[in-house]
Enzyme design. Structure first.
Site, PDB file in Angstrom:
ATOM      1  N   HIS A 272       0.808  -1.263   0.125  1.00 40.44           N
ATOM      2  CA  HIS A 272       0.009  -0.117  -0.048  1.00 40.44           C
ATOM      3  C   HIS A 272       0.974   1.257  -0.064  1.00 40.44           C
ATOM      4  O   HIS A 272       0.923   2.077  -1.050  1.00 40.44           O
ATOM      5  CB  HIS A 272      -0.847  -0.091   1.158  1.00 40.44           C
ATOM      6  N   GLU A 273       1.914   1.423   1.134  1.00 41.13           N
ATOM      7  CA  GLU A 273       2.641   2.497   1.026  1.00 41.13           C
ATOM      8  C   GLU A 273       3.748   2.752  -0.224  1.00 41.13           C
ATOM      9  O   GLU A 273       3.843   3.740  -0.627  1.00 41.13           O
ATOM     10  CB  GLU A 273       3.475   2.448   2.358  1.00 41.13           C
ATOM     11  N   HIS A 276       1.938   4.530  -2.651  1.00 32.95           N
ATOM     12  CA  HIS A 276       1.896   5.957  -2.622  1.00 32.95           C
ATOM     13  C   HIS A 276       3.484   6.525  -3.116  1.00 32.95           C
ATOM     14  O   HIS A 276       3.551   7.452  -3.590  1.00 32.95           O
ATOM     15  CB  HIS A 276       1.924   6.274  -0.913  1.00 32.95           C
ATOM     16  N   GLU A 302      -4.641   7.878  -3.134  1.00 31.96           N
ATOM     17  CA  GLU A 302      -5.177   6.539  -2.524  1.00 31.96           C
ATOM     18  C   GLU A 302      -5.439   5.739  -3.661  1.00 31.96           C
ATOM     19  O   GLU A 302      -5.355   4.447  -3.719  1.00 31.96           O
ATOM     20  CB  GLU A 302      -6.429   6.956  -1.779  1.00 31.96           C
TER      21      GLU A 302
END
Lengths: 510, 510
Positions: A272-273, A276, A302
């Site tokens: 997830h990170e 980003h 997101e």
């Protein structure tokens, strides 16, 4: 412009760049202080760190609201009318105007009051949550709500008092639009969640076996590297709450958390990170050091994290490639597990109480209910003192369960206790929706992408995202990015189609 | 003062405090940026970090040189004449005056240039050292020397161009005084080193066995904790060059380095930096956030680190306490080693090439030679391009050895590559000299100290140091601290007596 006008413009524009670069550097320094606070700060260091961050943010605020900067922007706005709207100069002036207006509307004593309140409330929450003491937070939260309303009143051009926050994180979005989108999504989601959760659960016993934490972290980092996260321009550390932070285009860091008895928590948090971080590492270098060198909006940011975490990381193709290496990494723990079982386990749908632990499907229900609760508070139809009960009621009606206490109820997320009430959550679900628009467009342009994922190759996907989303940074508003990249603005249909297809197959729905 | 005068004074003094606190916070923020650069910064992040540090230091410089601050100090200087010279107010105003004068002499563009140059030079050195490429550093070092000379020229009141740096780190010290002290020390040291190195070496084979690095770090930290280093207000991380840094009295961090095949490197580096940290953690809390909350001078700081590293950490009493636990930690590696052998091994005297690896006895020869080389560069009798050769020549004449390359020659220490040339090294040896003055005074006051060390108790020693040295922070100049604590100013005799006694016994000198 004449040559003389152009020369005068260039001088003024250079001054703008210089001023904005300094403000951006101060933002980045603040990010370093924040990163260290979350990663390595010894217990005793918190008080001084709060003071240092406050000093820095006061200095930054003074620079960002300098009347000379305002006059410079006024003049440049007139100048850039002679340039193409798409020019670098026009883009930068537009963003400078937006930031300057946002910063100057708030009187500095209000900013100071809010900053003090925020840090005190955060401190109180770190104690109230383990103590399950919502009552202790009520007066503070009432103050937060009052400050949020006052904040909103400084921006009378918005028709809804929460719009200033929605627009703040997602330019051009309004409560009205989000409401409509969420209504459509919810209408599709509720029956799907019901159907899925009526089916038998897949096997997940092996996820909770003992997995050496350092090895887990190394495995996650190896996938992040395959995704294209450049560790020579980034790093991963441990924090209680994972996040991505950016000190420059060449220093984009992520954090994760890891538990010995959970194979998937650290991995998906890393992915997830990484989503980003890929965004931030691939913004156009020409924007570096300027306020353009960030994501277009919370929602677009997101979309990248959810795309790499879920659409890629929880796909069958991904596990066709990575189950083998994962089993080689943990041969004993995964000896009795098949690739298909792993794929099903990472996509288990389960009604749950904690947003950050929620699966891809139910996650949005957690978000939508928070959005509606904060909306009700802002609109005055819900009192802060009734918030904990309203929370439990919504969990019962939407997810059919009730938290045993407020610790895992209204106290679970930091957002309302770390600043404002309003606009804190909706971006997560906007991101989910957008992620499928981007994914569909990328696959349409490069039909080989799903096949590449099965080979652990992510260049075409990352390339498309860089070309159509990442590189523009904040130079284009979210809606413009989405329209240009996908041919339409925010639209729920592709996301619902994806969820129906994926979970229909996984759970044998008719 | 009348009541009215006192009220007016209090208002002005409060403004001074506020201004100095802000400057101090910016200093601390800069320290966080520097700590991160040395510990966790990804390779790509260096350029932006240099820019951020420069921005911060420019802002800090502007605050530290604000004409209003100057006028405030002017007025307060007259006011405090009515107060006791020893009062908190008078002390703070004195230090504020010194800092203001130092800061205002340097034009802000010079400060920015120096800061940029420093960070680029440091980056280049991190590449040039492993590549053994002194030639690549020559033009940068010439620029450093030129900047150092320009710096010095802003302070024409000093009679020697290096005095501004010597006085900068050790107020009241001059090149002339250091030269005299070093001459006396060298006269005593040279025959002692010669006599010792003619004797047979003790056994040290076991030091280079394989020792798990994480276990080494834990052991070092356990001793640091015994010394009294409060890890809830500090931490230890890894860097190429160990250092101590301070973000507040409650966040004092140290770094170390560790090698599997060296049992003593990490341990003594930890004990050394712990000595620095104990100083910073025990400054009077009333000074917190002000420029008084730091050590009195480089020399006094180093006296603390060398005292805890050498006078305590390499003493017979220390090993009577810690050899057992160390052998329990590494039972296989130390099975054939006795306590006496360990004590002798950590005190082996060996002519060597690397300052930071040097033993207690020869260490000062490394320092004196560097002091003289930088003096020669500043005085213009040595060209930068000849520095590497001059280095080799001095090592041959003073220590009878020559480094095989520049990596272990002139490129070994960061000091000249991380800032200025001049005044970077002498503090180490001043610290060694002072450490014995403090030790003797502490033992005179508390004769039980050596016995306590044998029991792993350090409270009396730390208490005496806190009472007589640490707590004063920078409120008293080094000479005043030394005089009050020991009854005399800097004096070489106790240090020479200690070395002669310890090494005479160890090496059976007559």
């Amino acid at each position: 412009m004449t040559t003389d006008q152009r020369t005068a413009f260039d001088t003024r524009f250079a001054e703008l760049r210089e001023r904005l670069a300094e403000i951006q550097d101060l933002t980045s320094i603040g990010a370093v202080l924040g990163w260290d606070r979350s990663t390595y700060l010894p217990e005793g260091g918190a008080a001084a760190r709060g003071r240092q961050s406050a000093v820095l943010s006061r200095i930054r605020h003074a620079k960002a609201t300098d009347a000379d900067l305002g006059r410079l922007i006024d003049g440049l706005e007139r100048d850039v009318e002679a340039l193409e709207a798409d020019s670098f100069e026009a883009r930068l002036v537009r963003v400078a105007r937006r930031d300057f207006d946002r910063a100057t509307r708030l009187p500095s004593d209000f900013v100071a009051r809010m900053s003090r309140h925020t840090s005190e409330t955060y401190g109180a929450w770190t104690k109230a949550r383990p103590a399950n003491d919502f009552a202790a937070m009520v007066p503070r939260l009432e103050q937060t709500l009052e400050l949020s309303r006052q904040y909103s009143a400084f921006f009378p051009e918005f028709s809804h008092p929460m719009d200033v926050f929605v627009d703040g994180s997602d330019e051009g979005m309004t409560v009205q639009k989000v409401r409509a989108v969420f209504a459509e999504l919810r209408e599709g989601l509720v029956p799907l969640v019901r159907a899925v959760t009526e089916r038998p659960e897949p096997r997940t016993d092996f996820v909770g076996r003992a997995y050496d934490v350092a090895t887990q972290l190394r495995f996650g980092e190896s996938v992040a590297r395959d995704y294209g996260y450049d560790f020579s321009r980034g790093r991963q550390d441990l924090t209680a709450h994972p996040f991505m932070t950016r000190f420059s285009i060449d220093d984009v860091r992520i954090t994760t958390r890891v538990q010995e008895n959970d194979l998937t928590d650290a991995l998906f948090s890393t992915l997830h990170e990484t989503g980003h971080a890929l965004y931030e590492q691939n913004v156009d270098r020409a924007f570096e050091g300027l306020p353009l060198a960030r994501g277009a909006s919370a929602g677009v940011h997101e979309s990248s994290s959810r795309l790499w975490e879920n659409v890629v990381g929880r796909s069958r193709g991904f596990w066709a490639r990575y189950f083998g290496p994962l089993r080689d990494t943990f041969p004993q723990q995964l000896a009795d597990v098949s690739e298909e079982e792993m794929y099903r386990a990472v996509n288990v749908v389960r009604k749950s109480l904690i947003r950050t632990d929620a699966d891809e499907l139910t996650y949005n229900l957690h978000v939508i209910l928070r959005f509606e609760l904060e909306l009700a508070m802002i609109e005055g139809t819900l009192e802060v003192r009734d918030l904990a009960d309203a929370w439990h009621a919504r969990y019962e009606s939407d997810l059919g369960m009730r938290a045993p206490d407020d610790r895992d109820g209204v106290l679970q997320d930091v957002h309302w206790f770390g600043g404002l009430i309003g606009g804190a959550f909706h971006g997560y679900t906007l991101g989910n929706i957008l992620s499928l628009q981007f994914w569909d467009a990328a696959v349409k342009a490069h039909p080989g992408i799903p096949g590449e994922i099965e080979r652990g190759e992510f260049g075409a996907l990352r390339g498309w995202l860089t070309q159509n989303v990442y590189r523009f940074g904040r130079s284009r508003a979210a809606a413009e990015v989405a329209r240009n990249a996908t041919g339409s603005e925010l639209t729920v249909a592709p996301y619902l189609a994806y969820l129906r297809g994926k979970y229909g197959e996984l759970y044998n729905l008719s």
